[in-house]
Design a protein around this motif. Structure first.
Motif, PDB file in Angstrom:
ATOM      1  N   LEU A   1      -6.564   4.919   1.384  1.00 55.94           N
ATOM      2  CA  LEU A   1      -6.176   5.680   2.164  1.00 55.94           C
ATOM      3  C   LEU A   1      -4.724   6.799   1.981  1.00 55.94           C
ATOM      4  N   GLU A   2      -5.559   8.386   2.458  1.00 58.38           N
ATOM      5  CA  GLU A   2      -4.546   9.536   1.981  1.00 58.38           C
ATOM      6  C   GLU A   2      -3.335   9.054   1.436  1.00 58.38           C
ATOM      7  N   GLY A   3      -3.093   9.139   0.745  1.00 58.89           N
ATOM      8  CA  GLY A   3      -1.688   9.224   0.434  1.00 58.89           C
ATOM      9  C   GLY A   3      -0.948   8.389  -0.472  1.00 58.89           C
ATOM     10  N   MET A   4      -2.535   7.051  -0.555  1.00 59.97           N
ATOM     11  CA  MET A   4      -2.257   5.892  -1.415  1.00 59.97           C
ATOM     12  C   MET A   4      -1.942   6.620  -3.444  1.00 59.97           C
ATOM     13  N   THR A   5      -0.656   5.562  -4.204  1.00 63.25           N
ATOM     14  CA  THR A   5      -0.349   6.490  -5.221  1.00 63.25           C
ATOM     15  C   THR A   5      -1.132   5.138  -6.292  1.00 63.25           C
ATOM     16  N   THR A   6      -1.228   4.953  -7.521  1.00 62.40           N
ATOM     17  CA  THR A   6      -1.390   4.114  -8.227  1.00 62.40           C
ATOM     18  C   THR A   6      -1.588   4.333  -9.923  1.00 62.40           C
TER      19      THR A   6
ATOM     20  N   GLN B   1       0.870  -1.429  -0.328  1.00 68.30           N
ATOM     21  CA  GLN B   1      -0.179   0.093  -0.068  1.00 68.30           C
ATOM     22  C   GLN B   1       0.591   0.997   0.108  1.00 68.30           C
ATOM     23  N   LEU B   2       1.682   0.713   0.427  1.00 68.94           N
ATOM     24  CA  LEU B   2       2.771   2.341   0.568  1.00 68.94           C
ATOM     25  C   LEU B   2       3.905   2.584  -1.168  1.00 68.94           C
TER      26      LEU B   2
END
Length: 200
Positions: free
Chosen positions: A55-60, A35-36
């Motif tokens: 969650l806030e800050g997740m990047t995809t 998830q990080l």
């Protein structure tokens, strides 16, 4: 008793006193670390099916749009990305007679902002002769660099009169100056010219 990582990221780290369990150890590490990272999905729907509680800050990264997204706590927001780096106009088309690259050299780049393509221009074009109160072609872009709909912008000129610059759907980059400028315009600047959503 298990602890967490030294960086406060919530990665569970087993203690020597914990009962050995390779599966739990591996899953705790994988679930916390994945998830990080930048997670890749085929589409937004595939992402939504997998990440049901982002969650806030997740990047995809989405493969169908080729864009990077970050979750801001409310929604997935597309991040800026470079489509075409600053490129000299001479590589994107051809100058008309009497016009040439000046200093700084005229260039164009393409970027994506919040999922919308943006074309930006900078630099200056030399003019050997320009009739006032007329529309004159300075340059013609190759087909890949033409907006679907023409756009017109104010621009600076060496005669201290505002020039009108048009990037046409035909690919022509034209200039016109008011009659008050006379024949003394020797240069125009492209700085600040910006086309948002050139496919519109």
């Amino acid at each position: 008793m298990a602890g967490t990582d030294s960086y406060g990221q919530g990665v569970v780290v087993a203690a020597l006193s914990d009962a050995p369990n390779a599966e739990v150890l591996a899953r705790n590490l994988a679930d916390a670390i994945v998830q990080l990272t930048v997670m890749r999905f085929n589409s937004a729907s595939a992402r939504a099916a997998t990440i049901t509680s982002p969650l806030e800050g997740m990047t995809t990264w989405l493969k169908d749009t080729n864009l990077l997204y970050t979750y801001d706590g409310t929604q997935w927001v597309a991040q800026p990305s470079l489509i075409m780096d600053w490129t000299p106009l001479s590589s994107l088309g051809s100058y008309a007679g009497g016009f040439s690259a000046s200093t700084p050299p005229p260039r164009m780049r393409k970027i994506s902002l919040l999922g919308t393509e943006v074309w930006e221009y900078e630099g200056a074009i030399n003019i050997s002769s320009l009739a006032p109160n007329a529309t004159t072609t300075m340059f013609t872009f190759n087909s890949a660099h033409r907006p679907v709909t023409g756009r017109t912008f104010p621009a600076g000129s060496s005669a201290h009169y505002t020039a009108r610059i048009t990037v046409a759907s035909s690919g022509t980059l034209t200039v016109s100056v008011p009659i008050e400028a006379g024949s003394g315009v020797g240069k125009v600047w492209l700085d600040g010219i910006r086309i948002t959503n050139p496919a519109a």
